[in-house]
Design a protein around this motif. Structure first.
Motif, PDB file in Angstrom:
ATOM      1  N   ALA A  16       6.131  -0.860   3.919  1.00 14.78           N
ATOM      2  CA  ALA A  16       6.530  -2.203   3.454  1.00 14.78           C
ATOM      3  C   ALA A  16       5.320  -2.986   2.948  1.00 14.78           C
ATOM      4  O   ALA A  16       5.378  -3.615   1.889  1.00 14.78           O
ATOM      5  N   GLU A  17       4.211  -2.965   3.690  1.00 19.18           N
ATOM      6  CA  GLU A  17       3.009  -3.676   3.260  1.00 19.18           C
ATOM      7  C   GLU A  17       2.425  -3.023   2.016  1.00 19.18           C
ATOM      8  O   GLU A  17       1.957  -3.704   1.107  1.00 19.18           O
ATOM      9  N   SER A  18       2.466  -1.702   1.937  1.00 21.73           N
ATOM     10  CA  SER A  18       1.970  -1.001   0.752  1.00 21.73           C
ATOM     11  C   SER A  18       2.773  -1.407  -0.482  1.00 21.73           C
ATOM     12  O   SER A  18       2.199  -1.680  -1.536  1.00 21.73           O
ATOM     13  N   LEU A  19       4.086  -1.466  -0.363  1.00 19.80           N
ATOM     14  CA  LEU A  19       4.930  -1.876  -1.492  1.00 19.80           C
ATOM     15  C   LEU A  19       4.676  -3.326  -1.879  1.00 19.80           C
ATOM     16  O   LEU A  19       4.649  -3.673  -3.067  1.00 19.80           O
ATOM     17  N   ARG A  20       4.475  -4.193  -0.883  1.00 22.80           N
ATOM     18  CA  ARG A  20       4.184  -5.600  -1.178  1.00 22.80           C
ATOM     19  C   ARG A  20       2.890  -5.709  -1.977  1.00 22.80           C
ATOM     20  O   ARG A  20       2.829  -6.401  -2.997  1.00 22.80           O
ATOM     21  N   LEU A  21       1.848  -5.013  -1.538  1.00 24.63           N
ATOM     22  CA  LEU A  21       0.564  -5.049  -2.243  1.00 24.63           C
ATOM     23  C   LEU A  21       0.677  -4.411  -3.626  1.00 24.63           C
ATOM     24  O   LEU A  21       0.105  -4.913  -4.595  1.00 24.63           O
ATOM     25  N   LEU A  22       1.423  -3.325  -3.728  1.00 27.16           N
ATOM     26  CA  LEU A  22       1.628  -2.656  -5.010  1.00 27.16           C
ATOM     27  C   LEU A  22       2.220  -3.618  -6.028  1.00 27.16           C
ATOM     28  O   LEU A  22       1.812  -3.650  -7.187  1.00 27.16           O
ATOM     29  N   GLU A  74      -1.914   4.411  -8.597  1.00 30.45           N
ATOM     30  CA  GLU A  74      -2.761   3.716  -7.628  1.00 30.45           C
ATOM     31  C   GLU A  74      -3.022   2.289  -8.085  1.00 30.45           C
ATOM     32  O   GLU A  74      -3.214   2.022  -9.270  1.00 30.45           O
ATOM     33  N   VAL A  75      -2.967   1.380  -7.115  1.00 30.26           N
ATOM     34  CA  VAL A  75      -3.322  -0.022  -7.322  1.00 30.26           C
ATOM     35  C   VAL A  75      -4.268  -0.396  -6.191  1.00 30.26           C
ATOM     36  O   VAL A  75      -4.095   0.042  -5.061  1.00 30.26           O
ATOM     37  N   ASP A  76      -5.278  -1.205  -6.523  1.00 25.33           N
ATOM     38  CA  ASP A  76      -6.199  -1.626  -5.468  1.00 25.33           C
ATOM     39  C   ASP A  76      -6.762  -3.000  -5.780  1.00 25.33           C
ATOM     40  O   ASP A  76      -6.516  -3.560  -6.843  1.00 25.33           O
ATOM     41  N   SER A  81     -18.367  -8.877  -2.343  1.00 28.45           N
ATOM     42  CA  SER A  81     -19.266  -9.756  -1.597  1.00 28.45           C
ATOM     43  C   SER A  81     -18.945  -9.755  -0.100  1.00 28.45           C
ATOM     44  O   SER A  81     -19.843  -9.887   0.723  1.00 28.45           O
ATOM     45  N   ARG A  82     -17.661  -9.613   0.247  1.00 21.02           N
ATOM     46  CA  ARG A  82     -17.251  -9.572   1.651  1.00 21.02           C
ATOM     47  C   ARG A  82     -17.053  -8.146   2.159  1.00 21.02           C
ATOM     48  O   ARG A  82     -16.803  -7.945   3.329  1.00 21.02           O
ATOM     49  N   ARG A  83     -17.103  -7.173   1.250  1.00 16.70           N
ATOM     50  CA  ARG A  83     -16.891  -5.755   1.572  1.00 16.70           C
ATOM     51  C   ARG A  83     -15.528  -5.535   2.222  1.00 16.70           C
ATOM     52  O   ARG A  83     -15.413  -4.868   3.245  1.00 16.70           O
ATOM     53  N   VAL A  84     -14.495  -6.114   1.589  1.00 13.63           N
ATOM     54  CA  VAL A  84     -13.117  -5.925   2.014  1.00 13.63           C
ATOM     55  C   VAL A  84     -12.296  -5.484   0.812  1.00 13.63           C
ATOM     56  O   VAL A  84     -12.681  -5.732  -0.331  1.00 13.63           O
ATOM     57  N   GLY A  85     -11.166  -4.855   1.072  1.00 14.45           N
ATOM     58  CA  GLY A  85     -10.300  -4.443  -0.023  1.00 14.45           C
ATOM     59  C   GLY A  85      -9.157  -3.592   0.481  1.00 14.45           C
ATOM     60  O   GLY A  85      -9.031  -3.340   1.682  1.00 14.45           O
ATOM     61  N   TRP A  86      -8.330  -3.149  -0.453  1.00 12.63           N
ATOM     62  CA  TRP A  86      -7.201  -2.303  -0.118  1.00 12.63           C
ATOM     63  C   TRP A  86      -6.888  -1.374  -1.278  1.00 12.63           C
ATOM     64  O   TRP A  86      -7.292  -1.624  -2.416  1.00 12.63           O
ATOM     65  N   SER A  87      -6.165  -0.317  -0.972  1.00 11.13           N
ATOM     66  CA  SER A  87      -5.740   0.654  -1.970  1.00 11.13           C
ATOM     67  C   SER A  87      -4.384   1.200  -1.576  1.00 11.13           C
ATOM     68  O   SER A  87      -4.153   1.506  -0.407  1.00 11.13           O
ATOM     69  N   VAL A  88      -3.480   1.305  -2.562  1.00  4.95           N
ATOM     70  CA  VAL A  88      -2.159   1.888  -2.336  1.00  4.95           C
ATOM     71  C   VAL A  88      -1.987   3.037  -3.317  1.00  4.95           C
ATOM     72  O   VAL A  88      -2.258   2.895  -4.511  1.00  4.95           O
ATOM     73  N   LEU A  89      -1.558   4.183  -2.804  1.00  4.97           N
ATOM     74  CA  LEU A  89      -1.352   5.384  -3.606  1.00  4.97           C
ATOM     75  C   LEU A  89       0.096   5.825  -3.492  1.00  4.97           C
ATOM     76  O   LEU A  89       0.644   5.917  -2.388  1.00  4.97           O
ATOM     77  N   VAL A  90       0.717   6.085  -4.642  1.00  3.63           N
ATOM     78  CA  VAL A  90       2.085   6.589  -4.701  1.00  3.63           C
ATOM     79  C   VAL A  90       2.031   7.961  -5.360  1.00  3.63           C
ATOM     80  O   VAL A  90       1.500   8.091  -6.466  1.00  3.63           O
ATOM     81  N   ARG A  91       2.570   8.960  -4.693  1.00  4.23           N
ATOM     82  CA  ARG A  91       2.667  10.309  -5.263  1.00  4.23           C
ATOM     83  C   ARG A  91       4.135  10.650  -5.408  1.00  4.23           C
ATOM     84  O   ARG A  91       4.927  10.390  -4.490  1.00  4.23           O
ATOM     85  N   GLY A  92       4.500  11.244  -6.555  1.00  4.65           N
ATOM     86  CA  GLY A  92       5.894  11.605  -6.758  1.00  4.65           C
ATOM     87  C   GLY A  92       6.124  12.224  -8.112  1.00  4.65           C
ATOM     88  O   GLY A  92       5.240  12.866  -8.673  1.00  4.65           O
ATOM     89  N   THR A  93       7.325  11.990  -8.644  1.00  4.11           N
ATOM     90  CA  THR A  93       7.747  12.565  -9.911  1.00  4.11           C
ATOM     91  C   THR A  93       8.231  11.454 -10.832  1.00  4.11           C
ATOM     92  O   THR A  93       8.924  10.535 -10.389  1.00  4.11           O
ATOM     93  N   ALA A  94       7.887  11.563 -12.110  1.00  5.74           N
ATOM     94  CA  ALA A  94       8.309  10.576 -13.104  1.00  5.74           C
ATOM     95  C   ALA A  94       9.628  11.010 -13.733  1.00  5.74           C
ATOM     96  O   ALA A  94       9.819  12.183 -14.044  1.00  5.74           O
ATOM     97  N   ASP A 151      -7.217   8.758   1.706  1.00  5.50           N
ATOM     98  CA  ASP A 151      -7.265   8.908   0.261  1.00  5.50           C
ATOM     99  C   ASP A 151      -8.181   7.885  -0.378  1.00  5.50           C
ATOM    100  O   ASP A 151      -8.213   7.744  -1.574  1.00  5.50           O
ATOM    101  N   LEU A 152      -8.881   7.113   0.422  1.00  6.82           N
ATOM    102  CA  LEU A 152      -9.757   6.082  -0.119  1.00  6.82           C
ATOM    103  C   LEU A 152     -11.156   6.593  -0.259  1.00  6.82           C
ATOM    104  O   LEU A 152     -11.649   7.354   0.481  1.00  6.82           O
TER     105      LEU A 152
END
Length: 152
Positions: A16-22, A74-76, A81-94, A151-152
């Motif tokens: 859910a959080e990954s989808l929200r960030l995506l 992938e979206v990130d 400067s604060r050394r913080v961040g996030w990354s979301v990876l989706v694997r699948g079929t188009a 995966d980061l």
């Protein structure tokens, strides 16, 4: 607040959080195989339920995407400067969307093509896997739990 982390001390995000960030960023990177070589291109996207929807210009990219081979998206975001961040990876079929869906999404999706008359296909990435990781400031409490390779 305590967070579950992987073996690299990165917070493991829920689906859910990954989808929200995506959905919080309009631009991501699409990875696919084109004529035997990996390709990564920026695309504007929308999150529709648990899927990702984007435009693919007609030609090599749309042909390669719609061959049923695995793709990744992938979206990130980060603050160096604060050394913080996030990354979301989706694997699948188009898969191509229906004509009705294409009309709905076409109005919502920006195109990278300067020529708006360029033909495109609206594509849906149906995920097999959605994973997300977050690097938090070190002052926050963390609970370590091995979640497998990061995966980061």
């Amino acid at each position: 607040m305590e967070h579950v982390t992987d073996r690299h001390a990165l917070e493991v995000l829920s689906t859910a959080e990954s989808l929200r960030l995506l959905g919080s960023r309009p631009l991501g990177r699409l990875a696919y195989v084109d004529r035997g070589a990996p390709s990564i291109v920026p695309v504007n996207h929308l999150v529709d339920g648990h899927t990702v929807v984007f435009r693919a210009l007609h030609g090599a990219k749309s042909d390669a995407l719609l061959m049923g081979r695995p793709v990744a998206f992938e979206v990130d975001d980060h603050d160096p400067s604060r050394r913080v961040g996030w990354s979301v990876l989706v694997r699948g079929t188009a898969t191509p969307v229906s004509d009705e869906e294409a009309r709905r999404f076409a109005a919502e999706l920006d195109s990278w093509a300067a020529d708006t008359a360029v033909r495109h296909t609206i594509v849906r990435l149906v995920p097999d896997e959605i994973t997300g990781r977050r690097l938090r400031e070190r002052t926050e409490a963390l609970v370590t739990q091995d979640q497998g390779p990061s995966d980061l």
